[in-house]
Design a protein around this motif. Structure first.
Motif, short mmCIF file in Angstrom:
data_model
loop_
_atom_site.label_atom_id
_atom_site.label_comp_id
_atom_site.label_asym_id
_atom_site.label_seq_id
_atom_site.Cartn_x
_atom_site.Cartn_y
_atom_site.Cartn_z
N LYS A 102 -30.06 28.49 49.02
CA LYS A 102 -30.58 26.94 48.89
C LYS A 102 -29.46 26.42 48.16
N LEU A 103 -28.52 26.72 47.32
CA LEU A 103 -27.27 26.05 46.77
C LEU A 103 -26.41 25.78 47.99
N GLU A 104 -26.21 26.73 49.03
CA GLU A 104 -25.28 26.32 50.08
C GLU A 104 -25.96 25.23 50.93
N LYS A 110 -26.62 22.72 56.07
CA LYS A 110 -27.24 23.20 57.34
C LYS A 110 -28.61 23.83 56.75
N THR A 111 -29.40 24.27 57.68
CA THR A 111 -30.62 24.52 57.34
C THR A 111 -30.83 25.87 56.71
N ILE A 112 -31.89 26.03 56.04
CA ILE A 112 -32.21 27.14 55.07
C ILE A 112 -32.01 28.46 56.08
N THR A 113 -32.79 28.24 57.20
CA THR A 113 -32.53 29.50 58.13
C THR A 113 -31.37 29.92 58.40
N GLU A 114 -30.50 29.21 58.49
CA GLU A 114 -29.09 29.53 59.02
C GLU A 114 -28.37 29.82 57.70
N ALA A 115 -28.76 29.34 56.53
CA ALA A 115 -27.90 29.61 55.41
C ALA A 115 -28.47 31.03 54.93
N PRO A 168 -19.02 27.82 53.71
CA PRO A 168 -18.54 27.91 52.35
C PRO A 168 -18.60 29.37 51.74
N PHE A 169 -19.62 29.82 51.45
CA PHE A 169 -20.03 31.15 50.81
C PHE A 169 -19.47 32.26 51.68
N LEU A 170 -19.85 32.20 53.09
CA LEU A 170 -19.63 33.41 53.96
C LEU A 170 -18.20 33.39 54.20
N ILE A 171 -17.36 32.27 54.35
CA ILE A 171 -15.87 32.50 54.43
C ILE A 171 -15.09 33.00 53.23
N THR A 172 -15.83 32.69 52.12
CA THR A 172 -15.29 33.23 50.79
C THR A 172 -15.29 34.88 50.79
N THR A 173 -16.47 35.18 51.17
CA THR A 173 -16.47 36.74 51.36
C THR A 173 -15.71 37.27 52.28
N LEU A 174 -15.50 36.65 53.76
CA LEU A 174 -14.86 37.28 54.70
C LEU A 174 -13.36 37.26 54.36
N VAL A 196 -19.11 24.24 45.85
CA VAL A 196 -20.10 24.86 44.59
C VAL A 196 -20.29 26.45 44.68
N THR A 197 -20.12 27.03 45.74
CA THR A 197 -20.78 28.47 45.98
C THR A 197 -19.60 29.33 45.71
N ALA A 198 -18.25 28.93 45.94
CA ALA A 198 -17.42 29.96 46.01
C ALA A 198 -17.15 30.42 44.50
N VAL A 199 -17.53 29.79 43.40
CA VAL A 199 -17.49 30.08 42.20
C VAL A 199 -18.70 31.26 41.75
#
Length: 502
Positions: A102-104, A110-115, A168-174, A196-199
């Motif tokens: 949701k934060l993403e 992007k849509t919640i489905t994709e997130a 944002p979050f996915l690239i941080t993990t990759l 906001v999600t990297a932290v």
């Protein structure tokens, strides 16, 4: 973990969230900016309202984060691979239980489905590299006279990750997962538009048990990125973003001979032959163009359709494009949310207007103004299909990074391969055909890092991802990424007397 933002997510709705906590993280905690000057507003794409303020880190803050990472690296790199794996598996478990999607959506649009799919991919990536952490090894080589040699696979040190705003979050993990699996530390700079999600990932790693400072987050734009690239304690820079910025990252990193991985833009071809399964080809074209509002670097935005089936293809793809639900990205029924920013929206609409001037074609588009009053200020547009395009058109040559599909006719396999490769980019490609020989022949001919056969935008964590030509170099995902976050040391052991020429 600081829970205030995430705790509010289950009941959060579009237009209600305000981020007040610091977005920097090093030394095992969130860090407030030293000064509030040069703050930049971060907008919620669905509403256009200010979500928070992003204060860029200066030289002292960047140095503090890197020193923190280096101290943690000294501890982490000495741990056995299986010890690192256990910590990473715990981080993956925590991600599965957190309400990050949701934060993403609120920060990215992007849509919640994709997130939800992105978050699922994120924990899987950490889990995958945790599985590789205990397998890192060198070789033993027997030499004459009883002497021998062996190689050691060792970490690089402090790695810098510079991420993009579309995942944002996915690239941080990759970027962080393979780096940490190999024993490195990472200092990560997210895009200033989606900070906001990297932290959140930094807090998750801490909760999982990494040494304080192992994964740090610094906020900022070009100036902060420059400080990271020039810092003497940084061993490697991994960048995802545009070609012009990638060139600058490479140039800055070269001054101190840092290793670099670049995952840059694309203008990828999708080739649809007349013998395809048309239903699947239409679905593939939609998936190749409209995920994350078209803001995906490997999208197949040049859709080459064999002339004999062009009328049927266009009729079906336009019908389905018109039916895509655009609106509030937090609603499960929505399939397309807003673009990331107002300038990006204006840029994309500019490409569409330019296309109208360059060709008299069946151009399908419609304006989109959300009926929900809270979305009036959002950065929405309808997905767009451009018919009868030519190879020399601006919309065909340049990366648009929006929901715009350019459709081009072709006649022969030889012709379309030549046209498909006539670009400075080389990130991805695709082909739809029932002819197995043709499928593999075309895949072998594509000058791109990935070729999808009878599908598009399928990128499992197990498979390498990266580009040819100006789409970058190096790879993310897959086992090969270990090569880009480690280095080999050769040790030669003499068991007898030294033979000397002197």
């Amino acid at each position: 973990m600081a829970q205030s933002t995430l705790d509010s997510m289950p009941g959060a709705s579009t237009g209600t969230v305000v981020i007040t906590e610091p977005l920097n993280f090093w030394g095992g905690k969130r860090v407030k900016p030293r000064e509030e000057k040069n703050a930049e507003p971060v907008f919620e794409p669905a509403t256009g309202r200010v979500l928070c303020q992003m204060v860029p880190c200066g030289a002292e803050e960047v140095d503090e984060a890197i020193q923190s990472a280096y101290a943690a690296y000294q501890k982490w790199s000495k741990m056995a691979g299986m010890e690192r794996a256990r910590v990473m598996l715990e981080a993956a478990r925590i991600i599965r239980e957190e309400k990050i999607a949701k934060l993403e959506v609120i920060n990215n649009g992007k849509t919640i489905t994709e997130a939800l799919g992105n978050i699922d991919f994120s924990w899987k990536s950490i889990e995958y590299y945790a599985g590789l952490a205990g397998t890192l090894a060198g070789q033993h080589i027997q030499l004459p006279g009883g002497a021998f040699a062996y190689s050691r696979r060792e970490p690089l040190g402090v790695c810098v990750g510079i991420g993009a705003w579309n995942f944002p979050f996915l690239i941080t993990t990759l970027k962080s997962a393979p780096a940490l699996a190999c024993g490195n530390a990472m200092v990560y700079k997210p895009s200033p538009m989606a900070p906001v999600t990297a932290v959140i990932l930094a807090e998750i790693y801490k909760e999982a048990g990494v040494p304080d400072g192992l994964f740090c987050v610094v906020q900022g734009g070009a100036e902060t990125g420059s400080l990271l690239c020039h810092h003497p304690k940084v061993a490697k820079v991994s960048f995802t973003g545009s070609v012009p910025t990638g060139k600058k990252v490479m140039e800055m990193s070269a001054k101190s001979v840092k290793q670099v991985t670049l995952e840059l833009g694309g203008k990828s071809p999708l080739i649809i032959f007349k013998d395809c399964e048309l239903e699947n080809a239409v679905k593939g074209a939609l998936m190749a163009n409209f995920l994350t509002q078209g803001q995906v670097c490997c999208n197949g935005t040049r859709v080459f359709v064999q002339r004999e089936i062009m009328p049927q293809f266009l009729e079906e793809v336009v019908k389905r494009t018109k039916a895509i639900p655009v609106g509030d990205p937090l609603l499960g029924s929505t399939r397309m949310g807003p673009l990331i920013s107002k300038p990006q929206l204006e840029k994309v609409l500019g490409f569409v207007s330019q296309a109208k001037k360059e060709v008299q074609s069946a151009l399908w588009r419609r304006s989109f103004v959300p009926s929900d009053p809270k979305l009036k200020g959002g950065y929405f547009m309808s997905p767009c299909v451009l018919d009868n395009c030519r190879d020399d058109m601006t919309c065909v040559k340049e990366e648009i990074f929006g929901p715009v599909m350019s459709v081009l006719p072709f006649d022969t396999e030889e012709e379309v391969i030549k046209r498909a490769n006539n670009t400075t980019f080389g990130l991805a490609s695709g082909v739809f055909t029932r002819d197995v020989s043709r499928a593999h022949r075309v895949a072998a001919s594509m000058e791109a890092g990935t070729c999808f056969i009878n599908n598009y935008n399928i990128n499992p964590i197990e498979l390498p991802f990266g580009g040819y030509k100006m789409s970058g170099f190096g790879r993310e995902n897959g086992q090969v990424t270990i090569e880009y976050y480690s280095q080999l040391k050769t040790v030669v052991v003499e068991m007898g007397d030294v033979e000397s020429l002197f």
